[in-house]
Motif scaffolding. Sequence first.
Motif, mmCIF file in Angstrom:
data_model
loop_
_atom_site.group_PDB
_atom_site.id
_atom_site.type_symbol
_atom_site.label_atom_id
_atom_site.label_comp_id
_atom_site.label_asym_id
_atom_site.label_seq_id
_atom_site.Cartn_x
_atom_site.Cartn_y
_atom_site.Cartn_z
ATOM 1 N N ALA A 127 -77.589 6.809 -38.983
ATOM 2 C CA ALA A 127 -76.540 6.476 -38.017
ATOM 3 C C ALA A 127 -75.529 5.475 -38.558
ATOM 4 C CB ALA A 127 -77.181 5.908 -36.749
ATOM 5 N N SER A 128 -75.606 5.149 -39.852
ATOM 6 C CA SER A 128 -74.761 4.070 -40.365
ATOM 7 C C SER A 128 -73.275 4.420 -40.352
ATOM 8 C CB SER A 128 -75.198 3.672 -41.777
ATOM 9 O OG SER A 128 -75.275 4.800 -42.619
ATOM 10 N N GLY A 129 -72.920 5.692 -40.420
ATOM 11 C CA GLY A 129 -71.507 6.059 -40.304
ATOM 12 C C GLY A 129 -70.950 5.626 -38.960
ATOM 13 N N ALA A 130 -71.716 5.874 -37.886
ATOM 14 C CA ALA A 130 -71.306 5.452 -36.553
ATOM 15 C C ALA A 130 -71.287 3.934 -36.445
ATOM 16 C CB ALA A 130 -72.251 6.049 -35.518
ATOM 17 N N VAL A 131 -72.269 3.269 -37.060
ATOM 18 C CA VAL A 131 -72.330 1.806 -37.014
ATOM 19 C C VAL A 131 -71.124 1.198 -37.727
ATOM 20 C CG1 VAL A 131 -73.652 -0.224 -37.730
ATOM 21 C CG2 VAL A 131 -74.839 1.778 -36.819
ATOM 22 N N PHE A 132 -70.696 1.798 -38.821
ATOM 23 C CA PHE A 132 -69.521 1.286 -39.528
ATOM 24 C C PHE A 132 -68.263 1.441 -38.675
ATOM 25 C CE2 PHE A 132 -71.967 0.436 -43.142
ATOM 26 C CZ PHE A 132 -71.173 -0.159 -44.121
ATOM 27 N N GLY A 133 -68.205 2.483 -37.857
ATOM 28 C CA GLY A 133 -67.086 2.615 -36.934
ATOM 29 C C GLY A 133 -67.057 1.461 -35.944
ATOM 30 N N LEU A 134 -68.232 1.089 -35.428
ATOM 31 C CA LEU A 134 -68.326 -0.054 -34.515
ATOM 32 C C LEU A 134 -67.961 -1.352 -35.228
ATOM 33 C CD1 LEU A 134 -71.683 0.691 -32.625
ATOM 34 C CD2 LEU A 134 -69.361 1.072 -31.806
ATOM 35 N N LEU A 135 -68.420 -1.500 -36.478
ATOM 36 C CA LEU A 135 -68.132 -2.717 -37.233
ATOM 37 C C LEU A 135 -66.637 -2.871 -37.481
ATOM 38 C CD1 LEU A 135 -69.200 -5.178 -38.767
ATOM 39 C CD2 LEU A 135 -69.517 -3.708 -40.769
ATOM 40 N N ALA A 136 -65.954 -1.760 -37.762
ATOM 41 C CA ALA A 136 -64.506 -1.809 -37.988
ATOM 42 C C ALA A 136 -63.781 -2.259 -36.725
ATOM 43 C CB ALA A 136 -64.004 -0.436 -38.438
ATOM 44 N N VAL A 137 -64.174 -1.716 -35.581
ATOM 45 C CA VAL A 137 -63.537 -2.086 -34.314
ATOM 46 C C VAL A 137 -63.858 -3.529 -33.948
ATOM 47 C CG1 VAL A 137 -63.520 -1.630 -31.827
ATOM 48 C CG2 VAL A 137 -63.454 0.271 -33.455
ATOM 49 N N PHE A 138 -65.099 -3.928 -34.156
ATOM 50 C CA PHE A 138 -65.477 -5.313 -33.868
ATOM 51 C C PHE A 138 -64.637 -6.291 -34.688
ATOM 52 C CE2 PHE A 138 -67.920 -9.156 -34.660
ATOM 53 C CZ PHE A 138 -68.285 -9.527 -33.369
ATOM 54 N N GLY A 139 -64.391 -5.959 -35.954
ATOM 55 C CA GLY A 139 -63.588 -6.826 -36.805
ATOM 56 C C GLY A 139 -62.158 -6.966 -36.335
ATOM 57 N N LEU A 140 -61.630 -5.907 -35.698
ATOM 58 C CA LEU A 140 -60.270 -5.968 -35.159
ATOM 59 C C LEU A 140 -60.223 -6.730 -33.839
ATOM 60 C CD1 LEU A 140 -59.183 -2.302 -35.957
ATOM 61 C CD2 LEU A 140 -58.378 -4.376 -37.080
ATOM 62 N N LEU A 141 -61.302 -6.662 -33.078
ATOM 63 C CA LEU A 141 -61.354 -7.384 -31.804
ATOM 64 C C LEU A 141 -61.588 -8.879 -32.011
ATOM 65 C CD1 LEU A 141 -63.566 -4.938 -29.684
ATOM 66 C CD2 LEU A 141 -61.108 -5.360 -29.399
ATOM 67 N N ASN A 142 -62.402 -9.229 -33.002
ATOM 68 C CA ASN A 142 -62.804 -10.626 -33.231
ATOM 69 C C ASN A 142 -62.565 -11.008 -34.695
ATOM 70 O OD1 ASN A 142 -64.511 -10.957 -30.529
ATOM 71 N ND2 ASN A 142 -65.092 -9.023 -31.483
ATOM 72 N N PRO A 143 -61.335 -10.933 -35.191
ATOM 73 C CA PRO A 143 -61.095 -11.058 -36.628
ATOM 74 C C PRO A 143 -61.583 -12.355 -37.262
ATOM 75 C CG PRO A 143 -59.046 -11.279 -35.384
ATOM 76 C CD PRO A 143 -60.082 -10.794 -34.423
ATOM 77 N N ASN A 144 -61.524 -13.454 -36.561
ATOM 78 C CA ASN A 144 -61.882 -14.744 -37.154
ATOM 79 C C ASN A 144 -63.276 -15.229 -36.782
ATOM 80 O OD1 ASN A 144 -59.379 -15.158 -38.518
ATOM 81 N ND2 ASN A 144 -58.443 -15.591 -36.532
ATOM 82 N N SER A 145 -64.031 -14.382 -36.100
ATOM 83 C CA SER A 145 -65.411 -14.738 -35.789
ATOM 84 C C SER A 145 -66.275 -14.580 -37.031
ATOM 85 C CB SER A 145 -65.941 -13.846 -34.666
ATOM 86 O OG SER A 145 -65.186 -14.014 -33.493
#
Length: 316
Positions: free
Chosen positions: A142-160
């Motif tokens: 499922a890591s392809g799907a997880v990387f999609g979530l990670l990319a979006v998370f990075g855009l939502l919380n860039p400096n976290s």
Amino acid sequence: MNQKRSEPATIFGRPLLDPLNIILLINCFVFLLQQFANQPLVYRFALIPDIVLQGAIWQVFTYGFLHATESILPLHLLFNMYGFYMLGAYVLPVFGKLRFFLLYFGSQLGGGLLVLLFSILNDQLGGNVPLLDKGSVPTIGASGAVFGLLAVFGLLNPNSDIFLLFFRVKAKNAVWISLFVGYLIDLLGSGGISNTCHLGGTLIGLAFFQIFKKQADMSSVAKDWAPMYEDPVPVVKQNMPKQVSVDELFLDQRKENEAVLASIGKLQNAKEIISYLSDKQVPDANICPPSTYNEQDSICLRCEWLPNCAMRKIKT
């Protein structure tokens, strides 16, 4: 006559049919089936480009529900589901259930399609191009799907801050660092990592964010993540800049939570504690998994949902 009201089933404090739990249960159920028929399932549903080109087109999607079974512990499944659940808990309230399903399964499909495309390209170039996929090698996980979530998370919380194994990095860089490390491992040897799948999921995640960012509930980002984990917030007073620490920012909430915990400590039994906490519950609280609750942890002490976690703890 008193009738005891049955509470709805939950997993990690979430309803059984919450999108996170639905995806988690599907992956765990398929992994259980693999214990009895791993090879037939892999041959039928893993992503094997040569077989996809023979007509098994469903494999570009179904591969994401299978995980490695070779090790004693289900590490492949555990790592993927842990990353999925942690990231999904913050992405889900921002985009809602339907868009969350679209992001997850779209990233899974995007990873599979890119693996298929790169394997075809590799075959056209002779079949031995480094970093390109081979048509006979299965891809699962499922890591392809997880990387999609990670990319979006990075855009939502860039400096976290986010931890990648033992390294602390900014969320906006996490997906790119992960891809770089994966490709580096591939160049140095065979790490058994489908970097193409990760890249495909990442690209879908980036595209998803650009398409749906106007529909995002950004107030959920500020409430669920930023105040606890962002860098200290600068406060200007009388034209003089001053840095305010996170503990200072949540001092009132911390005092309130400490008072709640002190009151609980004076009560005699679980019934009294539940009665005391009932009117302090925050409705629709997006609380963390049970294992993360710690009455002495500074993050828990400054969280407004501490009474909800305390209630859940005493009930279990």
